[in-house]
Design a protein around this motif. Structure first.
Motif, PDB file in Angstrom:
ATOM      1  N   GLY A  61       1.112  -1.622  -0.461  1.00 46.42           N
ATOM      2  CA  GLY A  61       0.388  -0.078   0.001  1.00 46.42           C
ATOM      3  C   GLY A  61       0.728   1.044  -0.026  1.00 46.42           C
ATOM      4  N   ARG A  62       0.207   2.204   0.350  1.00 49.08           N
ATOM      5  CA  ARG A  62       0.760   3.834   0.709  1.00 49.08           C
ATOM      6  C   ARG A  62       0.011   4.498   1.838  1.00 49.08           C
ATOM      7  NH1 ARG A  62       1.349   8.245  -4.212  1.00 49.08           N
ATOM      8  NH2 ARG A  62       1.474   9.841  -2.764  1.00 49.08           N
ATOM      9  N   GLY A  63       1.534   4.677   2.563  1.00 51.06           N
ATOM     10  CA  GLY A  63       0.930   5.619   3.782  1.00 51.06           C
ATOM     11  C   GLY A  63       2.047   6.460   3.755  1.00 51.06           C
ATOM     12  N   TRP A  64       2.119   7.351   5.216  1.00 50.24           N
ATOM     13  CA  TRP A  64       2.591   8.403   4.964  1.00 50.24           C
ATOM     14  C   TRP A  64       2.967   8.453   6.307  1.00 50.24           C
ATOM     15  CZ3 TRP A  64       2.066  12.634   1.932  1.00 50.24           C
ATOM     16  CH2 TRP A  64       1.135  12.219   0.574  1.00 50.24           C
ATOM     17  N   VAL A  76       5.319  11.747   8.794  1.00 51.12           N
ATOM     18  CA  VAL A  76       5.094  13.136   8.839  1.00 51.12           C
ATOM     19  C   VAL A  76       5.956  12.968  10.354  1.00 51.12           C
ATOM     20  CG1 VAL A  76       4.227  15.267   8.928  1.00 51.12           C
ATOM     21  CG2 VAL A  76       3.514  14.063   7.293  1.00 51.12           C
ATOM     22  N   ARG A  77       6.715  14.128  10.286  1.00 54.43           N
ATOM     23  CA  ARG A  77       7.740  14.779  11.757  1.00 54.43           C
ATOM     24  C   ARG A  77       6.429  15.973  12.117  1.00 54.43           C
ATOM     25  NH1 ARG A  77      13.279  15.434  10.305  1.00 54.43           N
ATOM     26  NH2 ARG A  77      13.727  17.493   9.727  1.00 54.43           N
ATOM     27  N   ALA A  78       6.817  16.212  13.321  1.00 56.14           N
ATOM     28  CA  ALA A  78       6.085  17.421  13.999  1.00 56.14           C
ATOM     29  C   ALA A  78       6.538  19.353  12.831  1.00 56.14           C
ATOM     30  CB  ALA A  78       6.454  18.476  15.718  1.00 56.14           C
ATOM     31  N   ASP A  79       7.260  19.376  11.909  1.00 58.52           N
ATOM     32  CA  ASP A  79       7.489  20.498  11.542  1.00 58.52           C
ATOM     33  C   ASP A  79       7.219  21.043  10.116  1.00 58.52           C
ATOM     34  OD1 ASP A  79       9.200  18.447   9.713  1.00 58.52           O
ATOM     35  OD2 ASP A  79      11.284  19.759  10.581  1.00 58.52           O
ATOM     36  N   GLY A  80       6.149  19.346   9.692  1.00 56.20           N
ATOM     37  CA  GLY A  80       5.834  19.060   8.412  1.00 56.20           C
ATOM     38  C   GLY A  80       6.765  18.202   7.616  1.00 56.20           C
ATOM     39  N   TYR A  81       7.786  17.933   8.151  1.00 55.70           N
ATOM     40  CA  TYR A  81       8.885  17.381   6.799  1.00 55.70           C
ATOM     41  C   TYR A  81       8.488  15.292   7.061  1.00 55.70           C
ATOM     42  CZ  TYR A  81      13.046  15.684   4.653  1.00 55.70           C
ATOM     43  OH  TYR A  81      13.882  14.815   3.843  1.00 55.70           O
ATOM     44  N   GLY A  82       8.062  15.256   5.212  1.00 52.89           N
ATOM     45  CA  GLY A  82       8.657  13.544   5.094  1.00 52.89           C
ATOM     46  C   GLY A  82       7.193  13.853   4.302  1.00 52.89           C
ATOM     47  N   GLY A  83       6.471  12.423   3.888  1.00 57.68           N
ATOM     48  CA  GLY A  83       5.680  12.134   2.950  1.00 57.68           C
ATOM     49  C   GLY A  83       5.140  10.755   2.527  1.00 57.68           C
ATOM     50  N   PRO A  84       4.837  10.439   1.497  1.00 54.43           N
ATOM     51  CA  PRO A  84       4.161   9.504   1.003  1.00 54.43           C
ATOM     52  C   PRO A  84       5.331   8.381   1.422  1.00 54.43           C
ATOM     53  CG  PRO A  84       4.640  10.177  -0.768  1.00 54.43           C
ATOM     54  CD  PRO A  84       4.903  11.750   0.448  1.00 54.43           C
ATOM     55  N   VAL A  85       5.029   6.956   1.591  1.00 56.02           N
ATOM     56  CA  VAL A  85       5.821   5.620   1.453  1.00 56.02           C
ATOM     57  C   VAL A  85       5.134   4.856   1.255  1.00 56.02           C
ATOM     58  CG1 VAL A  85       7.095   4.384   3.233  1.00 56.02           C
ATOM     59  CG2 VAL A  85       6.685   6.858   3.715  1.00 56.02           C
ATOM     60  N   GLU A  86       5.707   3.607   0.028  1.00 56.53           N
ATOM     61  CA  GLU A  86       5.378   2.443  -0.537  1.00 56.53           C
ATOM     62  C   GLU A  86       5.952   1.152  -0.412  1.00 56.53           C
ATOM     63  OE1 GLU A  86       4.889   4.197  -4.748  1.00 56.53           O
ATOM     64  OE2 GLU A  86       3.637   5.595  -4.181  1.00 56.53           O
ATOM     65  N   ALA A  87       4.775   0.247  -0.932  1.00 55.20           N
ATOM     66  CA  ALA A  87       5.567  -1.000  -0.564  1.00 55.20           C
ATOM     67  C   ALA A  87       6.866  -0.619  -1.104  1.00 55.20           C
ATOM     68  CB  ALA A  87       4.805  -1.787  -1.306  1.00 55.20           C
ATOM     69  N   GLY A  88       7.962  -1.203  -0.301  1.00 57.98           N
ATOM     70  CA  GLY A  88       9.252  -1.535  -0.640  1.00 57.98           C
ATOM     71  C   GLY A  88       9.865  -0.335   0.251  1.00 57.98           C
ATOM     72  N   TRP A 101      -2.422  -0.310   4.736  1.00 57.78           N
ATOM     73  CA  TRP A 101      -0.898   0.503   4.717  1.00 57.78           C
ATOM     74  C   TRP A 101      -0.368  -1.082   5.560  1.00 57.78           C
ATOM     75  CZ3 TRP A 101       2.629   4.162   7.849  1.00 57.78           C
ATOM     76  CH2 TRP A 101       3.999   4.046   7.159  1.00 57.78           C
ATOM     77  N   VAL A 102       0.550  -1.683   5.306  1.00 57.70           N
ATOM     78  CA  VAL A 102       0.648  -2.803   6.114  1.00 57.70           C
ATOM     79  C   VAL A 102       2.039  -2.003   5.917  1.00 57.70           C
ATOM     80  CG1 VAL A 102       1.250  -4.945   6.252  1.00 57.70           C
ATOM     81  CG2 VAL A 102      -0.931  -4.419   4.501  1.00 57.70           C
ATOM     82  N   GLN A 103       2.659  -2.121   7.354  1.00 57.00           N
ATOM     83  CA  GLN A 103       3.987  -1.834   7.570  1.00 57.00           C
ATOM     84  C   GLN A 103       4.531  -2.399   9.025  1.00 57.00           C
ATOM     85  OE1 GLN A 103       3.564   1.824   9.823  1.00 57.00           O
ATOM     86  NE2 GLN A 103       3.801   0.600  12.110  1.00 57.00           N
ATOM     87  N   ARG A 104       6.549  -2.969   9.185  1.00 52.64           N
ATOM     88  CA  ARG A 104       6.474  -3.679  10.271  1.00 52.64           C
ATOM     89  C   ARG A 104       7.488  -2.551  10.661  1.00 52.64           C
ATOM     90  NH1 ARG A 104       9.433  -9.650  10.298  1.00 52.64           N
ATOM     91  NH2 ARG A 104       7.012  -9.479  10.668  1.00 52.64           N
ATOM     92  N   ALA A 105       6.599  -2.496  12.198  1.00 55.58           N
ATOM     93  CA  ALA A 105       7.977  -1.884  12.308  1.00 55.58           C
ATOM     94  C   ALA A 105       8.506  -2.193  13.613  1.00 55.58           C
ATOM     95  CB  ALA A 105       6.944  -0.806  13.628  1.00 55.58           C
ATOM     96  N   TYR A 106      10.275  -1.523  13.628  1.00 53.43           N
ATOM     97  CA  TYR A 106      10.870  -1.807  14.811  1.00 53.43           C
ATOM     98  C   TYR A 106      11.362  -1.032  15.945  1.00 53.43           C
ATOM     99  CZ  TYR A 106      11.645  -5.826  11.156  1.00 53.43           C
ATOM    100  OH  TYR A 106      12.544  -6.622  10.316  1.00 53.43           O
ATOM    101  N   SER A 107      10.656  -1.012  17.031  1.00 55.07           N
ATOM    102  CA  SER A 107      11.316   0.401  17.774  1.00 55.07           C
ATOM    103  C   SER A 107      11.501   0.083  18.865  1.00 55.07           C
ATOM    104  CB  SER A 107       9.548   0.203  18.499  1.00 55.07           C
ATOM    105  OG  SER A 107       8.412   0.845  17.243  1.00 55.07           O
ATOM    106  N   PHE A 108      12.298   1.045  19.569  1.00 59.17           N
ATOM    107  CA  PHE A 108      13.787   0.755  19.669  1.00 59.17           C
ATOM    108  C   PHE A 108      14.091   1.933  21.176  1.00 59.17           C
ATOM    109  CE2 PHE A 108      14.706   0.139  15.973  1.00 59.17           C
ATOM    110  CZ  PHE A 108      16.381  -1.460  15.377  1.00 59.17           C
ATOM    111  N   GLY A 109      14.085   1.355  22.287  1.00 62.32           N
ATOM    112  CA  GLY A 109      14.385   1.877  23.291  1.00 62.32           C
ATOM    113  C   GLY A 109      12.965   1.979  24.463  1.00 62.32           C
ATOM    114  N   THR A 110      12.463   2.677  25.100  1.00 62.73           N
ATOM    115  CA  THR A 110      11.226   2.721  25.877  1.00 62.73           C
ATOM    116  C   THR A 110      10.244   2.714  25.341  1.00 62.73           C
ATOM    117  OG1 THR A 110      11.709   5.264  26.282  1.00 62.73           O
ATOM    118  CG2 THR A 110      12.564   3.939  27.914  1.00 62.73           C
ATOM    119  N   THR A 111       9.114   2.884  25.991  1.00 65.02           N
ATOM    120  CA  THR A 111       8.019   2.247  25.525  1.00 65.02           C
ATOM    121  C   THR A 111       7.658   3.432  24.398  1.00 65.02           C
ATOM    122  OG1 THR A 111       7.263   0.640  26.814  1.00 65.02           O
ATOM    123  CG2 THR A 111       5.179   1.993  25.766  1.00 65.02           C
ATOM    124  N   ALA A 112       6.393   3.728  23.923  1.00 64.01           N
ATOM    125  CA  ALA A 112       6.769   5.108  23.315  1.00 64.01           C
ATOM    126  C   ALA A 112       5.684   5.928  24.297  1.00 64.01           C
ATOM    127  CB  ALA A 112       6.226   4.720  21.637  1.00 64.01           C
TER     128      ALA A 112
END
Length: 133
Positions: free
Chosen positions: A64-67, A69-81, A102-113
Motif C-alpha cells: 500500500g501507500r501511507g504517510w 510526517v514529523r512535527a515540522d511537516g517534513y515527511g511524505g508518502p511511503v510505498e511498498a518496498g 497500508w501494511v508496515q513492520r515497525a521496529y521500535s527501539f528504546g523505552t515504550t513509545a
C-alpha cells in the motif's frame, strides 16, 4: 538460532487507544523485547497519534501507500518496498493514505513509545497535500 513464538495462540487485535480509524496489530516479538517488532495494518485514512520512541523507529512498508510526517511537516508518502527511520525522540505520526490500505513492520527501539495528541483530520489532510521529503 532463536524461534520467536510471540504470535503463538494470540489473535491479531484491533488497536484504538492511540490510533484514529481501524488499525490491526500483530506483534512479531514479545512486549519488552528490544527491538519491539510489530506488523500493523492500517485501513484507508487510519493513522497513529503523535508519538516518539526513545531509541527511534524503523518502519518497513510491505503493501500500500501511507504517510510518515514529523512535527515540522517534513515527511511524505511511503510505498511498498520503502522504509523510513525516525530518530530517537523525533515526534511523528504515520498511517495509511486516504485511498489505500497500508501494511508496515515497525521496529521500535528504546523505552515504550510516548503518545501525544490525536492527529486531527485537518492535520492529516494538510500533510497529504503539503508534506515533503
Amino acid at each position: 538460532m532463536h524461534m520467536i513464538r510471540a504470535r503463538s495462540g494470540r489473535p491479531t487485535v484491533p488497536r484504538t487507544d492511540t490510533l484514529t480509524g481501524a488499525v490491526f496489530a500483530d506483534p512479531a516479538s514479545t512486549p519488552g523485547e528490544e527491538p519491539f517488532v510489530n506488523d500493523v495494518v492500517f485501513t484507508p485514512g487510519a493513522r497513529t497519534y503523535w508519538h516518539r520512541h526513545g531509541g527511534g523507529q524503523l518502519i518497513v512498508v510491505s503493501h500500500g501507500r501511507g504517510w510518515v510526517v514529523r512535527a515540522d511537516g517534513y515527511g511524505g508518502p511511503v510505498e511498498a518496498g520503502q522504509s523510513v527511520w525516525t530518530a530517537p525522540g523525533e515526534l511523528h505520526w504515520h498511517g495509511a493514505g486516504p485511498e489505500s490500505f497500508w501494511v508496515q513492520r515497525a521496529y521500535s527501539f528504546g523505552t515504550t513509545a510516548e503518545w501525544f495528541a490525536e492527529v486531527s483530520d485537518e492535520e492529516y489532510a494538510r500533510a497529504v497535500q503539503e508534506a515533503r521529503w
